[in-house]
Design a protein around this motif. Structure first.
Motif, short mmCIF file in Angstrom:
data_model
loop_
_atom_site.label_atom_id
_atom_site.label_comp_id
_atom_site.label_asym_id
_atom_site.label_seq_id
_atom_site.Cartn_x
_atom_site.Cartn_y
_atom_site.Cartn_z
N MET A 1 25.57 -9.28 -2.86
CA MET A 1 24.44 -9.08 -1.96
C MET A 1 23.17 -8.80 -2.77
N PRO A 2 21.99 -9.13 -2.22
CA PRO A 2 20.75 -8.82 -2.93
C PRO A 2 20.60 -7.32 -3.13
N SER A 3 19.93 -6.94 -4.23
CA SER A 3 19.71 -5.53 -4.49
C SER A 3 18.86 -4.92 -3.38
N THR A 4 19.12 -3.66 -3.09
CA THR A 4 18.40 -2.98 -2.02
C THR A 4 17.70 -1.75 -2.57
N LEU A 5 16.70 -1.30 -1.86
CA LEU A 5 15.97 -0.09 -2.20
C LEU A 5 16.62 1.10 -1.52
N SER A 6 16.57 2.24 -2.17
CA SER A 6 17.00 3.48 -1.52
C SER A 6 15.99 3.85 -0.44
N VAL A 7 16.35 4.79 0.41
CA VAL A 7 15.42 5.18 1.47
C VAL A 7 14.17 5.82 0.88
N ILE A 8 14.29 6.54 -0.23
CA ILE A 8 13.12 7.12 -0.87
C ILE A 8 12.23 6.02 -1.44
N GLU A 9 12.83 5.06 -2.13
CA GLU A 9 12.05 3.96 -2.70
C GLU A 9 11.35 3.15 -1.62
N LEU A 10 12.05 2.89 -0.52
CA LEU A 10 11.44 2.11 0.55
C LEU A 10 10.32 2.90 1.23
N THR A 11 10.53 4.19 1.44
CA THR A 11 9.46 5.02 2.00
C THR A 11 8.23 4.99 1.10
N GLN A 12 8.43 5.16 -0.19
CA GLN A 12 7.31 5.15 -1.13
C GLN A 12 6.59 3.80 -1.11
N LYS A 13 7.35 2.72 -1.00
CA LYS A 13 6.74 1.40 -0.95
C LYS A 13 5.85 1.26 0.28
N LEU A 14 6.34 1.73 1.43
CA LEU A 14 5.55 1.65 2.67
C LEU A 14 4.33 2.56 2.61
N LEU A 15 4.49 3.74 2.01
CA LEU A 15 3.38 4.67 1.91
C LEU A 15 2.26 4.14 1.02
N ALA A 16 2.60 3.27 0.07
CA ALA A 16 1.60 2.75 -0.86
C ALA A 16 0.58 1.85 -0.18
N PHE A 17 0.92 1.33 1.00
CA PHE A 17 -0.02 0.47 1.74
C PHE A 17 -0.96 1.34 2.59
N ASP A 18 -2.24 1.07 2.48
CA ASP A 18 -3.24 1.75 3.31
C ASP A 18 -3.29 1.04 4.66
N THR A 19 -2.70 1.67 5.67
CA THR A 19 -2.67 1.09 7.02
C THR A 19 -3.40 2.01 8.00
N ILE A 20 -4.43 2.68 7.50
CA ILE A 20 -5.20 3.60 8.35
C ILE A 20 -5.81 2.84 9.52
N ASN A 21 -5.68 3.42 10.69
CA ASN A 21 -6.16 2.82 11.94
C ASN A 21 -7.10 3.78 12.65
N PRO A 22 -8.36 3.39 12.89
CA PRO A 22 -8.94 2.09 12.55
C PRO A 22 -9.23 1.95 11.05
N PRO A 23 -9.23 0.70 10.54
CA PRO A 23 -9.11 -0.58 11.25
C PRO A 23 -7.67 -1.05 11.47
N GLY A 24 -6.69 -0.46 10.77
CA GLY A 24 -5.30 -0.89 10.94
C GLY A 24 -4.77 -1.53 9.68
N ASN A 25 -5.15 -2.77 9.44
CA ASN A 25 -4.76 -3.46 8.20
C ASN A 25 -3.26 -3.41 7.94
N GLU A 26 -2.45 -3.56 8.99
CA GLU A 26 -1.00 -3.50 8.80
C GLU A 26 -0.43 -4.78 8.17
#
Length: 377
Positions: A1-26
């Motif tokens: 199976m493809p390698s997977t991220l741990s829940v901590i790694e995945l959380t950190q990856k999502l947190l690295a994106f600036d998705t502040i709303n407004p404007p959103g930028n998701e």
């Protein structure tokens, strides 16, 4: 199976994106998540709803013909606020057992948790009825993404057997939330020179009179679980310059309601209470959400959550709204629980964090719920 991220790694990856709303930028965040989910075997449908705005529907299909289990989560966050942060808001720093970042509790950690739980339970999911992930933008400003999703006739909406909304509850099962009705109340006057106010009609005075009246307005009786409906005047606007009589003013009202309150009838009652001097426009109209605590699936969720809590779990609701207010009716009104690892008192706060142990416990909890759901019979 493809390698997977741990829940901590995945959380950190999502947190690295600036998705502040407004404007959103998701968009960037969800495009990355789309690629990751595809690698993990999900079928993913992208749903843009504006410039750099996006929703996703991701499915892991099962071999059984039954309805799937759904998870709901939003990727937008509120602004950072004016108070300086001690920790980088997009850094995902882990300090003293807490993962810091804007959206950690509300609610990127929960999204990471149910994605990881689904990946870990892939075989059970495929042997059962499947899962569907409803990933949205725009929740923080009134469920804009969810509203766009259900309003698009080209979108293949699922009909799940049950929905888990991963909002911040510290892993405590919540069976509903209040409705939200945000209204703009406007008054119209007549402008004149500030030195000759008798020649005008002051719209601010009209608004002030209406605000005085609204304080005595009764929304309805207390609800057994949701308690008394609430009303708050949150903003007031009026006037262009000090030496003119203002000919326009407005104030915005935030009402939180229970399932017995019919919003159109409530607006009509408020209109009669304030008189025709006020024009009322609905800005956000979200119904209350409530699932019977005795529903068999809710009872199974409570049983799964009980080991995480010292006191017996009792039926609870939250005052804030979620995407469930928009999604549930569109997907067939299945039972719904609000359940996530985030700290409720950390949502929208400076130096927002999610407890790492709570996050790990939530992954295990979601995996148990997925496994029990996937079992035949």
């Amino acid at each position: 199976m493809p390698s997977t991220l741990s829940v901590i790694e995945l959380t950190q990856k999502l947190l690295a994106f600036d998705t502040i709303n407004p404007p959103g930028n998701e968009e960037d965040c969800l495009l990355w998540l789309c690629d990751y989910l595809k690698i993990q075997g999900f079928e993913v449908s992208k749903h843009p709803f504006g410039a750099r705005r996006m929703n996703l529907i991701a499915r892991l299909k099962g071999r059984s013909s039954g309805a799937p289990l759904a998870f709901s989560g939003h990727l937008d966050t509120v602004p950072l606020g004016s108070t300086p942060w001690q920790y980088a808001p997009f850094g995902g720093d882990i300090v003293d057992g807490k993962i810091f970042g804007r959206g950690s509790s509300d609610m990127k950690a929960a999204v990471a948790a149910f994605v990881v739980a689904c990946i870990n339970q892939r075989e059970a999911i495929r042997a059962g009825c499947g899962v569907v992930l409803l990933l949205t933008g725009g929740e923080e400003t009134g469920c804009d993404g969810a509203r766009a999703l259900i309003g698009d006739p080209s979108v293949d909406l699922p009909r799940p057997a049950a929905v888990i909304v991963g909002e911040a509850t510290a892993n405590y099962p919540i069976i509903g939330h209040k409705g939200a009705l945000w209204l703009r109340c406007e008054t119209q006057g007549k402008t004149a020179h500030g030195a000759m106010p008798e020649l005008g009609i002051n719209a601010i005075y009209l608004a002030a009179d209406a605000i005085g009246k609204i304080r005595s307005f009764e929304i309805g009786p207390p609800h057994p679980l949701m308690k008394k409906p609430t009303l708050n005047v949150g903003t007031v606007r009026g006037g262009l310059n000090i030496n003119s009589v203002p000919d326009h003013a407005s104030f915005d009202v935030d009402l939180r309601t229970d399932p017995s309150v019919v919003h159109p009838a409530l607006i009509n009652r408020l209109q009669n209470h304030l008189s025709d001097a006020v024009t009322i426009t609905a800005l956000v109209d979200l119904p209350a959400v409530l699932t019977d605590s005795l529903h068999p699936w809710i009872k199974r969720v409570i049983d799964a959550c009980q080991p995480l809590h010292a006191e017996p779990i009792t039926p609870r609701i939250v005052p804030y709204f979620t995407d469930a207010a928009v999604l549930l009716n569109a997907v067939g009104n299945p039972p719904c629980v609000i359940l996530g690892p985030g700290e409720p008192n950390m949502a929208h706060q400076t130096d927002e964090y999610c407890d790492v142990q709570s996050l790990a416990a939530c992954v295990a909890l979601y995996q148990r719920l997925i496994g029990e759901f996937s079992q035949p019979g």
